[in-house]
Design a protein around this motif. Structure first.
Motif, PDB file in Angstrom:
ATOM      1  N   GLN A  99       0.827  -1.220   0.024  1.00 18.90           N
ATOM      2  CA  GLN A  99      -0.109   0.007   0.175  1.00 18.90           C
ATOM      3  C   GLN A  99       1.140   1.819   0.022  1.00 18.90           C
ATOM      4  O   GLN A  99       1.705   1.862   1.417  1.00 18.90           O
ATOM      5  N   THR A 102      -1.185   4.638   2.361  1.00 21.25           N
ATOM      6  CA  THR A 102      -1.571   4.359   3.386  1.00 21.25           C
ATOM      7  C   THR A 102      -0.339   3.602   4.309  1.00 21.25           C
ATOM      8  O   THR A 102       0.758   3.886   5.663  1.00 21.25           O
ATOM      9  N   THR A 134      -6.844  -6.053   0.845  1.00 19.50           N
ATOM     10  CA  THR A 134      -5.874  -5.057   2.379  1.00 19.50           C
ATOM     11  C   THR A 134      -7.099  -3.948   2.102  1.00 19.50           C
ATOM     12  O   THR A 134      -6.854  -3.702   2.975  1.00 19.50           O
ATOM     13  N   ASP A 135      -7.680  -3.733   0.469  1.00 17.61           N
ATOM     14  CA  ASP A 135      -7.795  -1.990   1.164  1.00 17.61           C
ATOM     15  C   ASP A 135      -9.282  -2.065   2.082  1.00 17.61           C
ATOM     16  O   ASP A 135      -9.731  -1.337   2.794  1.00 17.61           O
ATOM     17  N   HIS A 139     -10.484  -0.847   5.398  1.00 18.97           N
ATOM     18  CA  HIS A 139     -11.192   0.201   5.867  1.00 18.97           C
ATOM     19  C   HIS A 139     -12.406  -0.329   6.617  1.00 18.97           C
ATOM     20  O   HIS A 139     -13.285   0.025   7.676  1.00 18.97           O
TER      21      HIS A 139
END
Length: 143
Positions: A99, A102, A134-135, A139
């Motif tokens: 990532q 982030t 992962t995103d 979240h």
């Protein structure tokens, strides 16, 4: 009579598998790796020539072998797909999270699909597909 795939169509299919943003692994019944696409190369750091013919459990000791064997055996016996969501088991293979902005996850959260691959009615291989979740995990986990 089974449909024939010409060599040009085969190359197209192989190009598609290599370009997917999804990990694709084909395993034989002894859990030896036969197909390892570019997603897998990029995230594992191992080229297909380095993994082909090798046992998945020997290369990736983090895999819960008993759990994975049960999943694969169910796929083979029933001839249907099986799934594992990141909420149940965060990953199959421990890959670093990529990532760029982030960077909040220590590893790649993965959804896994296992598909039976039959030739002449006999399931001799399975296809394992890894999806980078992962995103979505970050979240949902509030990161």
């Amino acid at each position: 009579m089974p449909a024939q795939i010409d060599i040009k169509e085969l190359h197209w299919l192989l190009d598609i598998v290599q370009c997917l943003d999804v990990g694709v692994i084909v395993l034989d019944r002894a859990y030896r790796i036969e197909v390892w696409n570019s997603f897998m190369e990029n995230h594992s750091g191992l080229g297909s020539d380095e993994v082909q013919g090798h046992n998945l459990f020997e290369l990736f000791t983090e895999v819960d072998e008993a759990w994975f064997r049960r999943k694969v055996e169910t796929v083979v016996q029933l001839g249907t797909r099986a799934f594992s969501l990141w909420e149940q088991r965060p990953y199959l293979l421990h890959f670093k999270s990529y990532q760029p902005i982030t960077g909040q996850a220590d590893f790649m959260y993965q959804n896994v699909t296992i598909l039976p691959l039959a030739a002449m009615g006999e399931i001799e291989h399975v296809c394992v597909m890894l999806y980078d979740m992962t995103d979505a995990a970050m979240h949902k986990l509030g990161h």
